[in-house]
Structure formats: structure tokens, C-alpha cells
Design an enzyme around this catalytic site. Structure first.
Site, PDB file in Angstrom:
ATOM      1  N   CYS A 151     -32.115  13.699 -29.905  1.00 20.97           N
ATOM      2  CA  CYS A 151     -31.915  12.250 -29.865  1.00 20.97           C
ATOM      3  C   CYS A 151     -32.470  11.550 -31.112  1.00 20.97           C
ATOM      4  O   CYS A 151     -31.898  11.707 -32.178  1.00 20.97           O
ATOM      5  CB  CYS A 151     -32.489  11.720 -28.557  1.00 20.97           C
ATOM      6  N   HIS A 156     -31.170  15.138 -24.182  1.00 27.84           N
ATOM      7  CA  HIS A 156     -32.518  15.661 -23.966  1.00 27.84           C
ATOM      8  C   HIS A 156     -32.496  16.873 -23.029  1.00 27.84           C
ATOM      9  O   HIS A 156     -32.651  16.710 -21.823  1.00 27.84           O
ATOM     10  CB  HIS A 156     -33.396  14.577 -23.315  1.00 27.84           C
ATOM     11  N   GLU A 164     -34.778  18.945 -22.636  1.00 26.70           N
ATOM     12  CA  GLU A 164     -36.137  19.107 -22.073  1.00 26.70           C
ATOM     13  C   GLU A 164     -36.290  18.307 -20.789  1.00 26.70           C
ATOM     14  O   GLU A 164     -37.168  18.600 -19.983  1.00 26.70           O
ATOM     15  CB  GLU A 164     -37.206  18.723 -23.117  1.00 26.70           C
TER      16      GLU A 164
HETATM   17  N1  GLN Z   1     -32.014   4.822 -29.235  1.00 35.51           N
HETATM   18  C1  GLN Z   1     -32.997   5.547 -29.993  1.00 35.51           C
HETATM   19  C2  GLN Z   1     -32.826   5.294 -31.485  1.00 35.51           C
HETATM   20  O1  GLN Z   1     -31.811   4.811 -31.940  1.00 35.51           O
HETATM   21  C3  GLN Z   1     -32.961   7.031 -29.672  1.00 35.51           C
HETATM   22  C4  GLN Z   1     -33.210   7.257 -28.202  1.00 35.51           C
HETATM   23  C5  GLN Z   1     -33.824   8.570 -27.816  1.00 35.51           C
HETATM   24  O2  GLN Z   1     -34.419   9.277 -28.620  1.00 35.51           O
HETATM   25  N2  GLN Z   1     -33.761   8.873 -26.536  1.00 35.51           N
HETATM   26  O3  GLN Z   1     -33.702   5.569 -32.223  1.00 35.51           O
END
Ligand code: GLN
Length: 186
Positions: free
Chosen positions: A75, A167, A169
């Protein structure tokens, strides 16, 4: 074998518990010197602008552009590893994955959702997407590791760097952590 988890922000404890269940030693990476002690690194999710700021502040920005052991970014971790971001620039891109990403790209009604993810080994796992980025372009040299059912790319690898928009995890699926370990062993 020791795997480091960047532990300055984000959900590093969940990554730690997946690795512990796999019987692997872990290190909470908080200083650039810790990179010398580990065989692979995880960049957890969180908020990429905040993440970028602390990576710079703690002196990780430069070493991580060339550090040559395997990396798994989830992410916000993927956003930081990308070569290009279409909208709000987080302030640091390590350019380790030749992909273009769009942050928070799934719209408000689907800010967070779970969906089946097809892994390149043929298995289907549950992907947990939290204000997830979208991979809008997969560049040269990048292998697709995971897709949604409609074919949308949600996981990639370039060399020994893996990036996921979701994610694993949080659903407790260890397939990508095992891939990281395999790369570190080879
Ligand atoms: N929305 C976050 C971003 O743009 C990322 C979200 C996440 O890591 N779950 O940095």
C-alpha cells in the site's frame, strides 16, 4: 535469515507476526544502520506523505534507492517504491518499481474493501484494500504477481522488489512474505 520491517509508522506489527509464524527472525528497522543487519525489508502501509517525510528525516531516502536486498512494500509502501504518481506526490519516490500509481484511487464508497485476489501461482486469497492506491500503468521489466477478478493489477515485482496495493498481513496470508524469503535465500 533476518527480515527487517520499517517501523517508523504503519502496521508493522502485523507483518512481524506473519514472519514470526514462518519462524523468521525480525528486526524493527528504525535507523539506516539497521539495513546492514537484515536480509530483506518490508515497507508497511500507512500514509505515504507522512512515510516519505520520516524516511527523509531518518536518512533512509538515499540508501533505499540502491539497497540491493529484497523488498516488499504494501500500500503506502508500494507508493514510495513506485517510479511515478499521477496525483498528490508523496514527497519521495524511491523509483524501484517501474509503475505509475494513483493514490486513494477507489473512491469514497469503496475507500476500504475486501476482494478476491488471484496470485500468479494460481491461488486466490482475500485482499484487504484500505484507501488503496491503484496501479494505473505497468512499465517495462515489471512482472504482474496479483490481479483482481477483472484483471486489474494489484501486485507486481521488478527484480527483487515486490509491491502490493493491498494488505496481505491483515488477512493473514503469507504467500508474499514467503516469496520475499525465497528471494532472500536465493
Ligand atoms: N492512502 C494512503 C496513501 O495514499 C495509503 C493507504 C495504506 O497504506 N493503507 O498514502
Amino acid at each position: 535469515m533476518k527480515v527487517g520491517i520499517l517501523s517508523l509508522q504503519g502496521d508493522y506489527e502485523e507483518h512481524e507476526s506473519i514472519l514470526r509464524n514462518l519462524g523468521v527472525d525480525t528486526l524493527r528497522v528504525k535507523l539506516p544502520e539497521h539495513l546492514d543487519e537484515i536480509d530483506a525489508l518490508i515497507l508497511p502501509g500507512g500514509e505515504s506523505t507522512h512515510f516519505a517525510r520520516i524516511l527523509r528525516r531518518y536518512g533512509f531516502a538515499e540508501p533505499l534507492t540502491t539497497w540491493d536486498r529484497p523488498i516488499l512494500g504494501t500500500c503506502a509502501g508500494l507508493i514510495i517504491l513506485a517510479s511515478e504518481v499521477v496525483d498528490e506526490h508523496p514527497g519521495l519516490l524511491l523509483k524501484r518499481l517501474n509503475v505509475r500509481v494513483a493514490r486513494n484511487a477507489y473512491g469514497r464508497q469503496r475507500d476500504s474493501f475486501e476482494a478476491p485476489v488471484k496470485v500468479s501461482d494460481g491461488r486466490v486469497i482475500t485482499g484487504v484494500f484500505i484507501r488503496a492506491p491503484r496501479i494505473v500503468h505497468v512499465g517495462e521489466g515489471v512482472e504482474v504477481l496479483a490481479t483482481l477478478e477483472d484483471g486489474e493489477v494489484v501486485g507486481v515485482r521488478q527484480g527483487n522488489v515486490i509491491g502490493l496495493t493491498f494488505h496481505p498481513e491483515l488477512s493473514g496470508d503469507d504467500v508474499f512474505h514467503r516469496m520475499l524469503l525465497d528471494m532472500a535465500r536465493s
